[in-house]
Design an enzyme around this catalytic site. Structure first.
Site, short mmCIF file in Angstrom:
data_model
loop_
_atom_site.label_atom_id
_atom_site.label_comp_id
_atom_site.label_asym_id
_atom_site.label_seq_id
_atom_site.Cartn_x
_atom_site.Cartn_y
_atom_site.Cartn_z
CB ILE A 68 -0.91 0.03 1.24
CG1 ILE A 68 -1.72 -1.26 1.33
CG2 ILE A 68 -1.81 1.23 1.23
CD1 ILE A 68 -2.38 -1.46 2.66
CB CYS A 69 1.39 4.00 -2.26
SG CYS A 69 2.13 5.63 -2.32
CG LEU A 70 -1.84 5.35 3.85
CD1 LEU A 70 -2.76 6.19 2.99
CD2 LEU A 70 -2.65 4.34 4.64
#
Lengths: 496, 151
Positions: free
Chosen positions: B86-88
């Site tokens: 996840i890109c967070l």
């Protein structure tokens, strides 16, 4: 209180749910526990000294607003510290007092307002299962009537029995009838009532006393104008309250609870008034240890009287954590502890880290043993020769015979359980058990060793309750098997 | 000398007793730092009616270090790649120990509701998303019904 994990949600089902906000505010946002040696950041946020210092070593910014932060910017907050200590000392009492006495409710599950109202001393009860919505309904529905009632029915409580009423109203009307009620009553009234000044013993409204009078009184005293009481500053911290001649205090609060409260508050006030920053110890500097040679690092540790065991990385971690403990203790704390206590804390921190880091490695037996202080000494002696031929395997076996037996027993149980069936559903209770178990550092390693002993472990069956084991002792009496297992364990750690 | 910090026990307890709507998180029996997570696709998003499985791991340095979160269910989303990573920001640079499991999972749910193709992790999906948003959303919906079925 130390062992129990308290949470702000403890207040959710009391008569004053808003106290959970106070409870939350007094907690550190990093460890979620009550602030321990609170420090203030320039951006106005407060954390435990150790927590924030630890985080600054990782990332130099405030966890809440992400503004830049260095540990030299931290300022200790003695006042908050004493507020929290005071609060902690009375928290369980408060909880007890404002708790809805759900368990002794006679008509459990009875949500009818009228019947609730008809109960005598337990009439403060809202049903045990009622959620907050129910509370609101009760208050709302009684709101119309309670206005009238407060004016007309205050004295005749008997006429109230058949009608719904608000919780607060009930408290007022029944104050004299039950001790619980009267205590709550005094708590509610506290805000408007007169309170004796701890110094001159005259009565004042609480707010006035806090805001102005105490200051005045203290100033006068320190100037020596009223010599009839000794000045506060010279009093030892744990001195008994000089207030409350009992005949006066009974006017205000009912009994012991409030006395304890006052005991504490007085000593915390004293502590705060006497607080000064400790200047006896120097701040430990942050060092760029990674760029030093291992000899230099060792030198630094030896200078502080710390152990030089382990790899360079271990030593760096050790110094860094000791620096946190030291600075937190001597720069921020109101009651700094001895250096020896800091070293003890450092040791236990390292031990708990070891358990973590060795989870998968074969050195887990070592980690298990370092956590046992009673056997530690003998164990260390034996361990000296662990990697040579002189290793005293017999001695090792006798030393840890008990533990090994327990492990074997556990392992056998597990296998038995796995044969018996895996259909047992893991209930909530078992999860709790697991959580509790996980707190003891032995847990992880124990399972690891069990893995080594039994070929087919079934993790789900750690639940020992469901396993009926008719003769656990009998199984242990097979000396050959036990010794075999011990041997295999011995070689196992030997190969490490 | 608890090997499991008080904070983790507390967070776990709260997750179980007071769960976030649409999110479940249960610790694994063997490793209390490993959580099985499910997130319901937010209403109004292409992921609506889907149930997504995730894994969450609390590293030894938690809360000084961010938890590791990964999607186990296949999902068509510009900020989530084929491996479920996840890109967070809060899982990387903007992590703060004041955050917790609960807030992290809420952020992941919010990410489902509002994908951000301008900061992509899955480049092909992001491109598709920018060029042909309706088509991409339709595909996301299709994937949701294919892989994220509620049982």
């Amino acid at each position: 209180m130390e062992n129990q994990i308290s949470d702000a949600s403890d207040f959710a089902h009391t008569r004053i749910p808003k106290l959970s906000q106070l409870d939350t505010l007094l907690r550190c946002h990093i460890c979620k526990d009550f602030l321990k040696v609170p420090v203030l950041t320039p951006c106005g946020h407060t954390f435990c000294s150790v927590c924030i210092r630890e985080y600054i070593n990782v990332q130099a910014k405030c966890p809440l607003c992400l503004t830049e932060l260095r540990d030299s910017m931290l300022r200790s907050e003695f006042l908050v510290s004493e507020i929290i200590d005071t609060y902690r000392s009375i928290r369980s009492d408060i909880l007890e007092i404002i708790k809805k006495p759900e368990d002794n409710a006679e008509s459990r599950g009875n949500t009818s307002l009228i019947e609730l109202g008809s109960e005598q001393d337990d009439s403060l009860i809202i049903d045990a299962d009622s959620n907050e919505d129910d509370d609101i309904q009760i208050i709302e529905s009684s709101g119309r009537k309670s206005l009238k009632r407060t004016t007309t029915d205050l004295t005749g409580s008997s006429s109230l029995r058949n009608g719904p009423r608000s919780k607060y109203f009930k408290t007022n009307s029944k104050a004299k009838r039950s001790s619980t009620a009267s205590r709550i009553d005094s708590m509610i009234k506290k805000s408007v009532e007169l309170v004796p000044c701890p110094i001159c013993e005259k009565y004042f409204p609480v707010k006035e006393l806090e805001r102005t009078h105490l200051d005045e009184c203290l100033t006068l005293q320190s100037l020596g104008r009223k010599p009839k009481e000794e000045p506060v500053k010279s009093k030892p911290v744990l001195k008994k309250p000089r207030v409350t001649p009992s005949e006066k205090s009974h006017l205000l609060r009912s009994h012991q609870d409030s006395k304890i409260e006052q005991d504490d508050s007085v000593s915390h006030v004293d502590k705060y008034l006497n607080s000064t920053a400790d200047t006896g110890h120097q701040r430990l500097p942050k060092l760029d240890l990674p760029s030093m040679t291992i000899t230099q690092v060792k030198q630094k540790l030896t200078n502080l009287g710390l152990s030089t065991n382990g790899s360079k990385q271990d030593m760096i971690a050790r110094y860094n954590y000791f620096e946190i403990l030291w600075n937190s203790n001597f720069c921020d704390s109101l009651n700094p502890v001895e250096v020896s206590e800091l070293k003890r804390q450092l040791l236990s921190w390292e031990a708990s880290r070891k358990v973590h880091n060795n989870k998968g490695s074969s050195n887990s037996i070592g980690a298990l043993m370092t956590s046992r202080s009673d056997t530690q000494h003998a164990y260390k002696k034996l361990l000296l020769n662990l990697k040579t031929d002189k290793f005293d395997r017999k001695g090792w076996c006798t030393l840890f015979r008990k533990q090994f037996r327990r492990l074997i027993k556990d392992a056998k149980k597990m296998r038995k359980a796995s044969i018996k069936g895996k259909e047992e559903v893991v209930s909530d209770k078992i999860q709790e058990d697991l959580i509790v178990k996980a707190e003891t550092p032995n847990q992880v390693t124990k399972e690891k060793i069990a893995d080594a002993v039994v070929e087919k472990p079934v993790p789900d069956s750690t639940n020992e309750e469901h396993v009926s084991d008719p003769s656990p002792e009998e199984q242990l009496t097979d000396p050959d098997l036990s010794m075999d297992l011990l041997d295999s364990l011995g070689t196992r750690s030997h190969s490490a | 000398m608890a090997s499991l910090p008080k904070r983790i026990i507390k967070e776990t307890e709260r997750l179980v007793t007071d769960p976030v709507p649409g999110i479940t998180a249960e610790p694994h029996d063997d490793n209390l730092r490993y959580f099985k997570v499910t997130i319901e696709g937010p209403a109004g998003s292409p992921y609506e009616n889907g149930l997504f499985h995730l894994e969450l791991y609390l590293p030894d340095d938690y809360p000084m270090e961010a938890p590791k979160v990964r999607f186990l269910t296949k999902i068509y989303h510009p900020n989530i790649d084929r491996l479920g990573r996840i890109c967070l920001d809060i899982l990387k640079t903007n992590w703060s120990p004041a955050l917790q499991i609960r807030t992290v999972l809420l952020s992941v749910q919010a990410l489902l509701a509002s994908p951000n193709p301008n900061d992509p992790l899955a480049n092909d999906v992001a491109e598709d998303w920018i060029k042909n948003e309706t088509g991409a959303k339709a595909k996301a919906k299709e994937w949701t019904s294919l892989y994220a079925k509620k049982e």
